[in-house]
Design a protein around this motif. Structure first.
Motif, PDB file in Angstrom:
ATOM      1  N   VAL A 285       0.846  -1.187   0.000  1.00  0.00           N
ATOM      2  CA  VAL A 285       0.000   0.000   0.000  1.00  0.00           C
ATOM      3  C   VAL A 285       0.888   1.246   0.000  1.00  0.00           C
ATOM      4  O   VAL A 285       1.770   1.389   0.851  1.00  0.00           O
ATOM      5  N   THR A 286       0.662   2.145  -0.979  1.00  0.00           N
ATOM      6  CA  THR A 286       1.387   3.419  -1.012  1.00  0.00           C
ATOM      7  C   THR A 286       0.477   4.582  -0.655  1.00  0.00           C
ATOM      8  O   THR A 286       0.962   5.640  -0.269  1.00  0.00           O
ATOM      9  N   GLU A 287      -0.823   4.409  -0.804  1.00  0.00           N
ATOM     10  CA  GLU A 287      -1.830   5.366  -0.335  1.00  0.00           C
ATOM     11  C   GLU A 287      -2.977   4.552   0.227  1.00  0.00           C
ATOM     12  O   GLU A 287      -3.529   3.686  -0.455  1.00  0.00           O
ATOM     13  N   ALA A 288      -3.351   4.833   1.473  1.00  0.00           N
ATOM     14  CA  ALA A 288      -4.406   4.083   2.143  1.00  0.00           C
ATOM     15  C   ALA A 288      -5.714   4.134   1.346  1.00  0.00           C
ATOM     16  O   ALA A 288      -5.973   5.116   0.641  1.00  0.00           O
TER      17      ALA A 288
ATOM     18  N   VAL B 279      -7.420   2.255  -3.878  1.00  0.00           N
ATOM     19  CA  VAL B 279      -6.183   2.103  -3.128  1.00  0.00           C
ATOM     20  C   VAL B 279      -5.024   2.145  -4.125  1.00  0.00           C
ATOM     21  O   VAL B 279      -5.136   1.644  -5.245  1.00  0.00           O
ATOM     22  N   SER B 280      -3.942   2.792  -3.730  1.00  0.00           N
ATOM     23  CA  SER B 280      -2.729   2.814  -4.550  1.00  0.00           C
ATOM     24  C   SER B 280      -1.763   1.783  -3.998  1.00  0.00           C
ATOM     25  O   SER B 280      -1.513   1.733  -2.785  1.00  0.00           O
TER      26      SER B 280
ATOM     27  N   GLU C 255       3.534   1.501  -9.748  1.00  0.00           N
ATOM     28  CA  GLU C 255       2.400   1.853  -8.915  1.00  0.00           C
ATOM     29  C   GLU C 255       1.117   1.649  -9.712  1.00  0.00           C
ATOM     30  O   GLU C 255       1.029   2.055 -10.867  1.00  0.00           O
TER      31      GLU C 255
ATOM     32  N   LYS D 171      -3.341   1.704  -9.336  1.00  0.00           N
ATOM     33  CA  LYS D 171      -4.518   2.058  -8.545  1.00  0.00           C
ATOM     34  C   LYS D 171      -5.539   0.962  -8.771  1.00  0.00           C
ATOM     35  O   LYS D 171      -5.769   0.539  -9.902  1.00  0.00           O
TER      36      LYS D 171
ATOM     37  N   GLU E 214      -2.586   0.733   6.293  1.00  0.00           N
ATOM     38  CA  GLU E 214      -1.791   1.958   6.247  1.00  0.00           C
ATOM     39  C   GLU E 214      -0.703   1.830   5.192  1.00  0.00           C
ATOM     40  O   GLU E 214      -0.398   0.738   4.723  1.00  0.00           O
ATOM     41  N   GLU E 215      -0.103   2.956   4.873  1.00  0.00           N
ATOM     42  CA  GLU E 215       1.027   2.973   3.942  1.00  0.00           C
ATOM     43  C   GLU E 215       2.101   2.007   4.434  1.00  0.00           C
ATOM     44  O   GLU E 215       2.427   1.972   5.608  1.00  0.00           O
ATOM     45  N   GLY E 216       2.618   1.192   3.508  1.00  0.00           N
ATOM     46  CA  GLY E 216       3.662   0.232   3.836  1.00  0.00           C
ATOM     47  C   GLY E 216       3.152  -1.165   4.130  1.00  0.00           C
ATOM     48  O   GLY E 216       3.941  -2.102   4.231  1.00  0.00           O
ATOM     49  N   THR E 217       1.843  -1.353   4.243  1.00  0.00           N
ATOM     50  CA  THR E 217       1.250  -2.668   4.509  1.00  0.00           C
ATOM     51  C   THR E 217       1.310  -3.522   3.244  1.00  0.00           C
ATOM     52  O   THR E 217       0.920  -3.074   2.172  1.00  0.00           O
TER      53      THR E 217
END
Length: 119
Positions: free
Chosen positions: A15-18, A45-46, A64, A66, A78-81
């Motif tokens: 995930v880069t954007e929640a 989600v991104s 990346e 979407k 969250e970002e990084g998941t």
């Protein structure tokens, strides 16, 4: 061709954007929530998608993407998941001289979690 099943198990998805409600601008320039034919809200989600390297291989670059989600994924992304998509599909689109691929999934789960019908 629409809604072609896609297998992303050979990729790491981060995930880069929640996830958030998917919005669009109507003819009057007002932001509205995107819904499906049945009026169900859509989410976006991104993700950063990168191929998993096999031993001795170079993984290469990632990209990346979407992804439109057909159900609320919840708050735990969250970002990084790192995640897995549920019933992912891809469709080709072409409009006003532009074209591309759109990704869609019925939900997502944290990597390693048991998948449910709609996360």
């Amino acid at each position: 061709m629409r809604n072609i099943p896609v297998n992303l198990q050979g990729h790491k998805l981060m995930v880069t954007e929640a996830p958030a409600l998917k919005m669009f601008e109507n003819d009057k320039g007002v932001q509205e929530v995107a819904t499906d034919r049945n009026g169900v809200q859509q989410f976006i989600v991104s993700l950063f998608a990168k191929r998993k390297a096999q031993p001795g291989e170079f993984a290469g670059k990632g990209e990346e993407i979407k992804v439109t989600l057909t159900a609320d994924p919840g708050e735990d992304f969250e970002e990084g998941t790192y995640i897995e998509l549920i019933d992912a599909t891809v469709s080709y689109w072409e409009r006003n001289g532009r074209s591309g691929l759109s990704f869609r999934a019925n939900g997502m789960t944290p990597l390693g979690a048991k998948a449910s019908a709609a996360a």
